[in-house]
Design a protein around this motif. Structure first.
Motif, PDB file in Angstrom:
ATOM      1  N   ASP A  79       8.310  84.712 -15.157  1.00 50.26           N
ATOM      2  CA  ASP A  79       6.852  84.682 -15.388  1.00 50.26           C
ATOM      3  C   ASP A  79       6.511  83.731 -16.536  1.00 50.26           C
ATOM      4  OD1 ASP A  79       6.375  86.468 -13.356  1.00 50.26           O
ATOM      5  OD2 ASP A  79       6.119  88.217 -14.669  1.00 50.26           O
ATOM      6  N   LEU A  80       7.309  83.777 -17.598  1.00 47.73           N
ATOM      7  CA  LEU A  80       7.097  82.858 -18.719  1.00 47.73           C
ATOM      8  C   LEU A  80       7.232  81.417 -18.265  1.00 47.73           C
ATOM      9  CD1 LEU A  80       6.845  82.035 -21.726  1.00 47.73           C
ATOM     10  CD2 LEU A  80       9.332  82.365 -21.891  1.00 47.73           C
ATOM     11  N   PHE A  81       8.287  81.116 -17.542  1.00 48.98           N
ATOM     12  CA  PHE A  81       8.512  79.744 -17.103  1.00 48.98           C
ATOM     13  C   PHE A  81       7.387  79.252 -16.195  1.00 48.98           C
ATOM     14  CE2 PHE A  81      13.419  80.186 -17.603  1.00 48.98           C
ATOM     15  CZ  PHE A  81      13.267  80.142 -18.976  1.00 48.98           C
ATOM     16  N   ASP A  82       6.887  80.113 -15.335  1.00 51.27           N
ATOM     17  CA  ASP A  82       5.761  79.734 -14.473  1.00 51.27           C
ATOM     18  C   ASP A  82       4.519  79.436 -15.312  1.00 51.27           C
ATOM     19  OD1 ASP A  82       7.324  80.049 -12.228  1.00 51.27           O
ATOM     20  OD2 ASP A  82       6.541  82.039 -11.724  1.00 51.27           O
ATOM     21  N   ALA A  83       4.272  80.267 -16.325  1.00 46.92           N
ATOM     22  CA  ALA A  83       3.105  80.068 -17.178  1.00 46.92           C
ATOM     23  C   ALA A  83       3.210  78.769 -17.975  1.00 46.92           C
ATOM     24  CB  ALA A  83       2.942  81.259 -18.135  1.00 46.92           C
ATOM     25  N   LEU A  84       4.409  78.447 -18.473  1.00 49.25           N
ATOM     26  CA  LEU A  84       4.598  77.209 -19.224  1.00 49.25           C
ATOM     27  C   LEU A  84       4.393  75.990 -18.333  1.00 49.25           C
ATOM     28  CD1 LEU A  84       7.708  78.094 -21.436  1.00 49.25           C
ATOM     29  CD2 LEU A  84       5.322  77.945 -22.162  1.00 49.25           C
ATOM     30  N   ALA A  85       4.893  76.047 -17.100  1.00 43.40           N
ATOM     31  CA  ALA A  85       4.724  74.928 -16.179  1.00 43.40           C
ATOM     32  C   ALA A  85       3.246  74.704 -15.870  1.00 43.40           C
ATOM     33  CB  ALA A  85       5.507  75.177 -14.890  1.00 43.40           C
ATOM     34  N   LEU A 130      -0.445  74.049 -31.284  1.00 41.44           N
ATOM     35  CA  LEU A 130      -0.167  75.481 -31.282  1.00 41.44           C
ATOM     36  C   LEU A 130       1.330  75.675 -31.486  1.00 41.44           C
ATOM     37  CD1 LEU A 130      -2.303  76.541 -28.172  1.00 41.44           C
ATOM     38  CD2 LEU A 130      -2.950  76.704 -30.588  1.00 41.44           C
ATOM     39  N   CYS A 131       1.689  76.675 -32.294  1.00 42.92           N
ATOM     40  CA  CYS A 131       3.093  76.964 -32.578  1.00 42.92           C
ATOM     41  C   CYS A 131       3.310  78.457 -32.361  1.00 42.92           C
ATOM     42  CB  CYS A 131       3.442  76.560 -34.009  1.00 42.92           C
ATOM     43  SG  CYS A 131       5.203  76.668 -34.404  1.00 42.92           S
ATOM     44  N   CYS A 132       4.016  78.798 -31.304  1.00 43.13           N
ATOM     45  CA  CYS A 132       4.189  80.196 -30.923  1.00 43.13           C
ATOM     46  C   CYS A 132       5.653  80.592 -31.034  1.00 43.13           C
ATOM     47  CB  CYS A 132       3.709  80.423 -29.489  1.00 43.13           C
ATOM     48  SG  CYS A 132       1.974  79.964 -29.214  1.00 43.13           S
ATOM     49  N   GLY A 133       5.876  81.847 -31.363  1.00 42.70           N
ATOM     50  CA  GLY A 133       7.241  82.330 -31.502  1.00 42.70           C
ATOM     51  C   GLY A 133       7.393  83.756 -31.025  1.00 42.70           C
ATOM     52  N   ASN A 134       8.645  84.171 -30.869  1.00 43.45           N
ATOM     53  CA  ASN A 134       9.001  85.556 -30.606  1.00 43.45           C
ATOM     54  C   ASN A 134       8.412  86.076 -29.293  1.00 43.45           C
ATOM     55  OD1 ASN A 134      10.280  87.979 -31.066  1.00 43.45           O
ATOM     56  ND2 ASN A 134       8.968  88.608 -32.765  1.00 43.45           N
ATOM     57  N   TRP A 135       8.436  85.250 -28.266  1.00 42.89           N
ATOM     58  CA  TRP A 135       8.010  85.725 -26.948  1.00 42.89           C
ATOM     59  C   TRP A 135       8.818  86.936 -26.514  1.00 42.89           C
ATOM     60  CZ3 TRP A 135      11.170  86.201 -22.712  1.00 42.89           C
ATOM     61  CH2 TRP A 135      10.537  86.617 -21.524  1.00 42.89           C
ATOM     62  N   VAL A 136      10.082  87.020 -26.915  1.00 38.73           N
ATOM     63  CA  VAL A 136      10.934  88.110 -26.466  1.00 38.73           C
ATOM     64  C   VAL A 136      10.364  89.466 -26.869  1.00 38.73           C
ATOM     65  CG1 VAL A 136      12.445  88.142 -28.510  1.00 38.73           C
ATOM     66  CG2 VAL A 136      13.346  88.836 -26.257  1.00 38.73           C
ATOM     67  N   SER A 137       9.590  89.517 -27.960  1.00 38.42           N
ATOM     68  CA  SER A 137       8.924  90.752 -28.374  1.00 38.42           C
ATOM     69  C   SER A 137       7.488  90.825 -27.879  1.00 38.42           C
ATOM     70  CB  SER A 137       8.924  90.881 -29.905  1.00 38.42           C
ATOM     71  OG  SER A 137      10.236  90.954 -30.413  1.00 38.42           O
ATOM     72  N   PHE A 138       6.888  89.666 -27.588  1.00 35.18           N
ATOM     73  CA  PHE A 138       5.482  89.594 -27.199  1.00 35.18           C
ATOM     74  C   PHE A 138       5.367  88.903 -25.844  1.00 35.18           C
ATOM     75  CE2 PHE A 138       5.455  90.059 -31.759  1.00 35.18           C
ATOM     76  CZ  PHE A 138       4.347  90.850 -32.025  1.00 35.18           C
ATOM     77  N   HIS A 139       5.743  89.619 -24.778  1.00 38.38           N
ATOM     78  CA  HIS A 139       5.673  89.032 -23.439  1.00 38.38           C
ATOM     79  C   HIS A 139       4.242  88.639 -23.070  1.00 38.38           C
ATOM     80  CE1 HIS A 139       9.775  89.850 -23.134  1.00 38.38           C
ATOM     81  NE2 HIS A 139       9.826  90.730 -22.156  1.00 38.38           N
ATOM     82  N   GLY A 140       3.253  89.240 -23.753  1.00 34.36           N
ATOM     83  CA  GLY A 140       1.864  88.891 -23.495  1.00 34.36           C
ATOM     84  C   GLY A 140       1.530  87.439 -23.780  1.00 34.36           C
ATOM     85  N   LEU A 141       2.433  86.721 -24.467  1.00 36.03           N
ATOM     86  CA  LEU A 141       2.220  85.283 -24.647  1.00 36.03           C
ATOM     87  C   LEU A 141       2.130  84.564 -23.306  1.00 36.03           C
ATOM     88  CD1 LEU A 141       4.513  84.331 -27.676  1.00 36.03           C
ATOM     89  CD2 LEU A 141       2.042  83.995 -27.527  1.00 36.03           C
ATOM     90  N   SER A 142       2.828  85.066 -22.287  1.00 36.86           N
ATOM     91  CA  SER A 142       2.743  84.443 -20.963  1.00 36.86           C
ATOM     92  C   SER A 142       1.309  84.475 -20.450  1.00 36.86           C
ATOM     93  CB  SER A 142       3.672  85.163 -19.975  1.00 36.86           C
ATOM     94  OG  SER A 142       5.019  85.081 -20.390  1.00 36.86           O
ATOM     95  N   GLU A 143       0.624  85.583 -20.709  1.00 37.81           N
ATOM     96  CA  GLU A 143      -0.790  85.703 -20.335  1.00 37.81           C
ATOM     97  C   GLU A 143      -1.643  84.707 -21.116  1.00 37.81           C
ATOM     98  OE1 GLU A 143      -4.330  89.141 -20.448  1.00 37.81           O
ATOM     99  OE2 GLU A 143      -2.336  89.558 -21.265  1.00 37.81           O
ATOM    100  N   VAL A 144      -1.320  84.517 -22.392  1.00 42.99           N
ATOM    101  CA  VAL A 144      -2.049  83.529 -23.205  1.00 42.99           C
ATOM    102  C   VAL A 144      -1.854  82.137 -22.624  1.00 42.99           C
ATOM    103  CG1 VAL A 144      -2.226  82.484 -25.494  1.00 42.99           C
ATOM    104  CG2 VAL A 144      -1.878  84.954 -25.275  1.00 42.99           C
TER     105      VAL A 144
END
Length: 345
Positions: free
Chosen positions: A207-213, A163-177
Protein backbone atom coordinates in the motif's frame (compact mmCIF):
# COMPACT_ATOMS: atom_id res chain seq x y z
CA UNK A 1 26.99 5.54 -13.79
CA UNK A 2 28.18 8.68 -12.05
CA UNK A 3 30.69 8.02 -9.28
CA UNK A 4 31.56 11.18 -7.42
CA UNK A 5 35.11 11.51 -6.14
CA UNK A 6 34.93 12.56 -2.51
CA UNK A 7 37.30 15.51 -2.79
CA UNK A 8 35.47 16.99 -5.76
CA UNK A 9 32.02 16.55 -4.17
CA UNK A 10 32.98 18.05 -0.84
CA UNK A 11 34.95 20.95 -2.28
CA UNK A 12 31.78 21.96 -4.11
CA UNK A 13 29.79 21.52 -0.91
CA UNK A 14 32.10 23.81 1.05
CA UNK A 15 31.64 26.44 -1.65
CA UNK A 16 27.86 26.07 -1.46
CA UNK A 17 27.78 26.24 2.33
CA UNK A 18 29.83 29.42 2.26
CA UNK A 19 28.29 31.13 -0.76
CA UNK A 20 24.61 30.32 -0.37
CA UNK A 21 23.69 32.33 2.69
CA UNK A 22 20.26 31.37 3.96
CA UNK A 23 18.84 34.85 3.28
CA UNK A 24 16.05 33.14 1.33
CA UNK A 25 15.43 30.08 3.51
CA UNK A 26 13.26 27.26 2.24
CA UNK A 27 10.28 26.08 4.29
CA UNK A 28 10.55 22.36 4.93
CA UNK A 29 7.80 20.49 6.78
CA UNK A 30 8.67 17.30 8.67
CA UNK A 31 6.26 14.76 10.15
CA UNK A 32 4.81 12.85 11.99
CA UNK A 33 6.59 11.33 15.02
CA UNK A 34 8.34 12.47 18.19
CA UNK A 35 9.78 10.66 21.17
CA UNK A 36 11.22 11.17 24.61
CA UNK A 37 14.44 9.16 24.83
CA UNK A 38 15.62 7.95 28.25
CA UNK A 39 19.32 7.11 27.96
CA UNK A 40 21.23 4.67 30.16
CA UNK A 41 24.71 3.26 30.54
CA UNK A 42 24.91 -0.49 31.19
CA UNK A 43 27.23 -2.15 33.71
CA UNK A 44 28.10 -5.81 33.88
CA UNK A 45 29.71 -8.18 36.38
CA UNK A 46 31.94 -6.37 38.86
CA UNK A 47 30.43 -2.99 37.97
CA UNK A 48 32.47 -2.58 34.79
CA UNK A 49 30.80 -0.50 32.08
CA UNK A 50 29.85 -2.50 29.00
CA UNK A 51 31.32 -0.77 25.97
CA UNK A 52 29.38 -2.43 23.13
CA UNK A 53 26.22 -4.29 22.25
CA UNK A 54 28.42 -7.29 21.50
CA UNK A 55 29.80 -7.21 25.05
CA UNK A 56 26.26 -7.12 26.45
CA UNK A 57 25.32 -10.05 24.24
CA UNK A 58 28.29 -12.11 25.42
CA UNK A 59 27.43 -11.51 29.08
CA UNK A 60 23.79 -12.36 28.46
CA UNK A 61 24.78 -15.68 26.91
CA UNK A 62 27.49 -16.53 29.41
CA UNK A 63 26.70 -15.47 32.94
CA UNK A 64 24.65 -12.32 33.06
CA UNK A 65 21.40 -12.09 35.00
CA UNK A 66 21.46 -8.56 36.38
CA UNK A 67 22.70 -5.47 34.54
CA UNK A 68 22.45 -2.23 36.52
CA UNK A 69 21.53 0.85 34.48
CA UNK A 70 22.98 4.30 35.12
CA UNK A 71 20.55 6.98 33.97
CA UNK A 72 22.38 9.51 31.77
CA UNK A 73 19.84 11.92 30.31
CA UNK A 74 16.40 12.48 28.86
CA UNK A 75 16.47 13.98 25.37
CA UNK A 76 14.14 14.80 22.47
CA UNK A 77 13.99 12.17 19.75
CA UNK A 78 12.10 10.88 16.76
CA UNK A 79 12.97 10.83 13.07
CA UNK A 80 10.98 13.94 12.18
CA UNK A 81 12.33 15.79 15.23
CA UNK A 82 15.92 14.94 14.35
CA UNK A 83 15.46 15.88 10.69
CA UNK A 84 13.88 19.21 11.71
CA UNK A 85 16.81 19.99 13.98
CA UNK A 86 19.16 19.46 11.05
CA UNK A 87 17.01 21.55 8.71
CA UNK A 88 16.96 24.38 11.27
CA UNK A 89 20.73 24.14 11.78
CA UNK A 90 21.24 24.59 8.04
CA UNK A 91 19.36 27.89 8.19
CA UNK A 92 16.11 26.81 6.58
CA UNK A 93 12.64 27.28 8.03
CA UNK A 94 11.84 24.00 9.75
CA UNK A 95 8.19 23.26 10.49
CA UNK A 96 7.64 20.13 12.56
CA UNK A 97 4.24 18.44 12.77
CA UNK A 98 4.76 15.70 15.31
CA UNK A 99 3.77 14.13 18.59
CA UNK A 100 5.29 16.68 20.91
CA UNK A 101 3.14 16.98 24.05
CA UNK A 102 5.99 16.70 26.55
CA UNK A 103 8.21 19.22 28.35
CA UNK A 104 11.33 17.71 26.73
CA UNK A 105 9.94 18.71 23.33
CA UNK A 106 8.49 22.05 24.39
CA UNK A 107 11.42 24.33 23.56
CA UNK A 108 12.45 23.31 20.04
CA UNK A 109 13.71 26.48 18.31
CA UNK A 110 11.46 26.34 15.26
CA UNK A 111 7.80 26.13 14.23
CA UNK A 112 6.01 23.15 15.79
CA UNK A 113 2.51 21.67 15.66
CA UNK A 114 1.66 18.85 18.05
CA UNK A 115 -0.71 15.95 17.42
CA UNK A 116 -0.45 14.40 20.88
CA UNK A 117 1.95 12.71 23.30
CA UNK A 118 5.26 11.32 21.99
CA UNK A 119 6.56 7.79 22.11
CA UNK A 120 8.79 6.69 24.99
CA UNK A 121 12.09 5.07 24.08
CA UNK A 122 14.71 3.57 26.38
CA UNK A 123 18.22 3.84 24.96
CA UNK A 124 21.22 1.80 26.04
CA UNK A 125 24.35 3.82 25.30
CA UNK A 126 27.65 2.16 24.44
CA UNK A 127 30.87 3.55 22.93
CA UNK A 128 29.80 5.09 19.64
CA UNK A 129 26.58 3.08 19.32
CA UNK A 130 23.18 2.81 20.93
CA UNK A 131 20.43 0.23 21.22
CA UNK A 132 16.80 1.39 21.27
CA UNK A 133 13.90 -0.18 23.16
CA UNK A 134 10.63 1.60 22.30
CA UNK A 135 7.70 1.07 24.63
CA UNK A 136 4.94 -0.73 22.75
CA UNK A 137 1.86 1.36 22.05
CA UNK A 138 -1.18 1.22 19.79
CA UNK A 139 -1.66 4.99 19.90
CA UNK A 140 -0.17 5.60 16.46
CA UNK A 141 -1.80 2.71 14.61
CA UNK A 142 -4.93 4.71 13.74
CA UNK A 143 -3.14 7.99 13.00
CA UNK A 144 -4.06 9.51 9.65
CA UNK A 145 -4.94 12.55 7.59
CA UNK A 146 -7.61 13.79 10.00
CA UNK A 147 -5.10 13.90 12.85
CA UNK A 148 -2.66 15.78 10.64
CA UNK A 149 -5.24 18.35 9.55
CA UNK A 150 -6.30 18.92 13.15
CA UNK A 151 -2.78 20.24 13.79
CA UNK A 152 -1.93 22.12 10.57
CA UNK A 153 -3.84 23.61 7.66
CA UNK A 154 -3.50 21.67 4.43
CA UNK A 155 -2.38 24.82 2.62
CA UNK A 156 0.50 25.28 5.08
CA UNK A 157 1.58 21.73 4.37
CA UNK A 158 1.43 21.75 0.58
CA UNK A 159 2.99 25.20 0.21
CA UNK A 160 6.25 23.84 1.62
CA UNK A 161 9.39 23.82 -0.49
CA UNK A 162 9.98 20.21 0.56
CA UNK A 163 8.43 17.54 2.78
CA UNK A 164 10.51 15.28 5.03
CA UNK A 165 8.68 12.29 6.49
CA UNK A 166 9.90 9.53 8.74
CA UNK A 167 8.91 6.48 10.75
CA UNK A 168 6.25 5.12 8.41
CA UNK A 169 6.71 1.77 10.15
CA UNK A 170 4.96 3.27 13.21
CA UNK A 171 2.65 5.61 11.27
CA UNK A 172 1.11 3.61 8.42
CA UNK A 173 -1.34 6.51 8.01
CA UNK A 174 1.40 8.29 6.07
CA UNK A 175 0.28 6.20 3.09
CA UNK A 176 -3.08 7.96 3.32
CA UNK A 177 -1.29 11.32 3.44
CA UNK A 178 0.65 10.43 0.28
CA UNK A 179 -2.60 9.41 -1.45
CA UNK A 180 -4.07 12.81 -0.63
CA UNK A 181 -0.94 14.59 -1.85
CA UNK A 182 -1.21 12.68 -5.13
CA UNK A 183 -4.85 13.68 -5.55
CA UNK A 184 -4.02 17.36 -4.96
CA UNK A 185 -1.06 17.38 -7.42
CA UNK A 186 1.35 18.91 -4.92
CA UNK A 187 4.64 19.95 -6.54
CA UNK A 188 7.71 19.65 -4.27
CA UNK A 189 10.32 17.09 -3.23
CA UNK A 190 9.26 14.45 -0.70
CA UNK A 191 11.92 12.61 1.31
CA UNK A 192 10.69 9.54 3.17
CA UNK A 193 12.76 7.48 5.60
CA UNK A 194 10.30 4.67 6.36
CA UNK A 195 12.14 3.22 9.35
CA UNK A 196 12.53 -0.53 9.83
CA UNK A 197 10.24 -1.40 6.94
CA UNK A 198 10.92 -5.11 7.28
CA UNK A 199 8.87 -5.15 10.50
CA UNK A 200 5.67 -4.24 8.64
CA UNK A 201 3.18 -6.60 7.02
CA UNK A 202 3.42 -7.24 3.30
CA UNK A 203 0.03 -5.65 2.52
CA UNK A 204 0.91 -2.43 4.34
CA UNK A 205 4.23 -2.18 2.50
CA UNK A 206 2.60 -2.65 -0.90
CA UNK A 207 0.00 0.00 0.00
CA UNK A 208 2.86 2.37 0.81
CA UNK A 209 4.61 1.65 -2.46
CA UNK A 210 1.40 2.23 -4.42
CA UNK A 211 0.85 5.55 -2.64
CA UNK A 212 4.43 6.70 -3.34
CA UNK A 213 4.13 5.81 -7.03
CA UNK A 214 0.89 7.78 -7.31
CA UNK A 215 2.35 10.75 -5.45
CA UNK A 216 5.42 10.78 -7.69
CA UNK A 217 3.27 11.92 -10.60
CA UNK A 218 3.58 15.42 -9.11
CA UNK A 219 6.04 15.13 -6.21
CA UNK A 220 9.69 14.19 -6.56
CA UNK A 221 9.68 11.20 -4.21
CA UNK A 222 13.01 10.11 -2.70
CA UNK A 223 12.88 6.98 -0.55
CA UNK A 224 15.78 7.32 1.90
CA UNK A 225 16.88 3.94 3.28
CA UNK A 226 19.60 2.06 5.11
CA UNK A 227 20.94 -1.24 3.79
CA UNK A 228 18.53 -3.38 5.82
CA UNK A 229 15.63 -1.17 4.72
CA UNK A 230 16.37 -1.30 1.00
CA UNK A 231 16.98 -5.05 1.20
CA UNK A 232 13.57 -5.52 2.84
CA UNK A 233 11.91 -3.30 0.23
CA UNK A 234 13.66 -5.13 -2.59
CA UNK A 235 12.44 -8.48 -1.29
CA UNK A 236 8.83 -7.25 -1.35
CA UNK A 237 8.99 -6.23 -5.03
CA UNK A 238 11.04 -9.27 -6.08
CA UNK A 239 14.36 -7.54 -6.71
CA UNK A 240 17.62 -9.23 -5.74
CA UNK A 241 21.35 -8.98 -6.37
CA UNK A 242 24.73 -8.53 -4.73
CA UNK A 243 25.53 -5.15 -6.31
CA UNK A 244 23.92 -2.39 -4.18
CA UNK A 245 23.85 0.12 -7.05
CA UNK A 246 22.13 -2.32 -9.41
CA UNK A 247 19.70 -3.41 -6.68
CA UNK A 248 18.78 0.18 -5.83
CA UNK A 249 18.26 1.01 -9.50
CA UNK A 250 16.03 -2.03 -10.00
CA UNK A 251 14.11 -1.15 -6.83
CA UNK A 252 13.54 2.41 -8.00
CA UNK A 253 12.29 1.20 -11.34
CA UNK A 254 9.92 -1.29 -9.70
CA UNK A 255 8.55 1.37 -7.35
CA UNK A 256 8.14 3.90 -10.19
CA UNK A 257 9.39 6.82 -8.10
CA UNK A 258 12.00 9.51 -8.73
CA UNK A 259 14.75 8.18 -6.47
CA UNK A 260 15.81 5.53 -4.01
CA UNK A 261 18.63 6.85 -1.84
CA UNK A 262 20.89 4.65 0.26
CA UNK A 263 22.85 6.18 3.13
CA UNK A 264 25.61 3.93 4.42
CA UNK A 265 28.83 3.98 6.40
CA UNK A 266 31.09 4.12 3.33
CA UNK A 267 28.97 5.84 0.70
CA UNK A 268 25.60 7.21 -0.30
CA UNK A 269 23.95 6.13 -3.54
CA UNK A 270 21.04 7.77 -5.32
CA UNK A 271 19.32 5.66 -7.96
CA UNK A 272 17.32 8.06 -10.14
CA UNK A 273 15.59 8.07 -13.52
CA UNK A 274 18.76 9.46 -15.11
CA UNK A 275 21.00 6.83 -13.52
CA UNK A 276 22.84 6.25 -10.23
CA UNK A 277 25.13 8.66 -8.42
CA UNK A 278 27.54 7.66 -5.65
CA UNK A 279 29.34 9.86 -3.14
CA UNK A 280 31.80 8.53 -0.59
CA UNK A 281 31.06 9.16 3.07
CA UNK A 282 33.62 11.08 5.16
CA UNK A 283 35.65 8.83 7.45
CA UNK A 284 34.91 8.95 11.17
CA UNK A 285 37.63 7.29 13.26
CA UNK A 286 36.02 7.72 16.69
CA UNK A 287 32.21 7.52 16.44
CA UNK A 288 30.28 9.24 19.21
CA UNK A 289 26.69 8.51 18.14
CA UNK A 290 25.17 6.57 15.28
CA UNK A 291 21.46 6.50 16.09
CA UNK A 292 19.93 9.62 14.53
CA UNK A 293 22.59 10.01 11.85
CA UNK A 294 20.24 8.79 9.13
CA UNK A 295 17.68 11.38 10.22
CA UNK A 296 20.29 14.12 9.79
CA UNK A 297 21.06 12.70 6.35
CA UNK A 298 17.38 12.96 5.39
CA UNK A 299 17.14 16.51 6.73
CA UNK A 300 20.17 17.59 4.74
CA UNK A 301 18.89 15.81 1.64
CA UNK A 302 15.54 17.61 1.91
CA UNK A 303 17.31 20.98 2.17
CA UNK A 304 19.37 20.23 -0.95
CA UNK A 305 16.42 18.98 -3.00
CA UNK A 306 14.39 22.04 -1.99
CA UNK A 307 17.11 24.09 -3.74
CA UNK A 308 17.25 21.83 -6.82
CA UNK A 309 20.86 20.88 -6.14
CA UNK A 310 22.30 18.15 -8.38
CA UNK A 311 22.32 14.70 -6.81
CA UNK A 312 26.08 14.69 -6.26
CA UNK A 313 25.88 17.81 -4.09
CA UNK A 314 22.69 16.65 -2.37
CA UNK A 315 24.33 13.38 -1.33
CA UNK A 316 27.44 15.23 -0.17
CA UNK A 317 25.32 17.44 2.09
CA UNK A 318 23.41 14.48 3.51
CA UNK A 319 26.67 12.62 4.14
CA UNK A 320 28.25 15.63 5.81
CA UNK A 321 25.26 16.09 8.13
CA UNK A 322 25.25 12.41 9.10
CA UNK A 323 29.02 12.02 9.50
CA UNK A 324 29.36 15.21 11.53
CA UNK A 325 26.71 13.89 13.90
CA UNK A 326 28.44 10.51 14.19
CA UNK A 327 31.78 12.22 14.88
CA UNK A 328 30.54 14.79 17.41
CA UNK A 329 27.10 13.80 18.64
CA UNK A 330 25.95 17.29 17.61
CA UNK A 331 23.76 18.58 14.81
CA UNK A 332 26.04 20.65 12.57
CA UNK A 333 25.21 24.10 11.26
CA UNK A 334 26.61 25.41 7.97
CA UNK A 335 29.85 26.67 9.51
CA UNK A 336 30.46 23.48 11.51
CA UNK A 337 29.77 21.30 8.49
CA UNK A 338 32.11 23.33 6.27
CA UNK A 339 34.88 23.06 8.89
CA UNK A 340 34.26 19.34 9.31
CA UNK A 341 34.47 18.72 5.58
CA UNK A 342 37.68 20.78 5.24
CA UNK A 343 39.27 18.74 8.04
CA UNK A 344 38.53 15.59 6.07
CA UNK A 345 40.94 16.87 3.42
Amino acid sequence: MSVAVAGVSYAALVDRLGAECPDSPRRIVSLPDGSVDHCYRVTGPGGARLESRAALGRHLLEDGETFPLEHLEVRPGGQAVNASRQIHALGDDAALVGHLDHSVLADLPFETHSMGPPATIHVLAFDGEECLFPERTDRFAQWGVDDLLAAIDWADLVDADALCCGNWVSFHGLSEVFDRLAARSVDCPLVLDPGAIGLAEYAAITDLFDALAAADDSLEVALSVSQSEYEAAAEVVGVSGDDPTATLSALRSALEISAVVFHGTDEAIAATRTGPTRVETPDVDDPQLTVGAGDRFSGGLACALARDWPWEDALALGNACASHFVATGETGDRSALASFVREQG
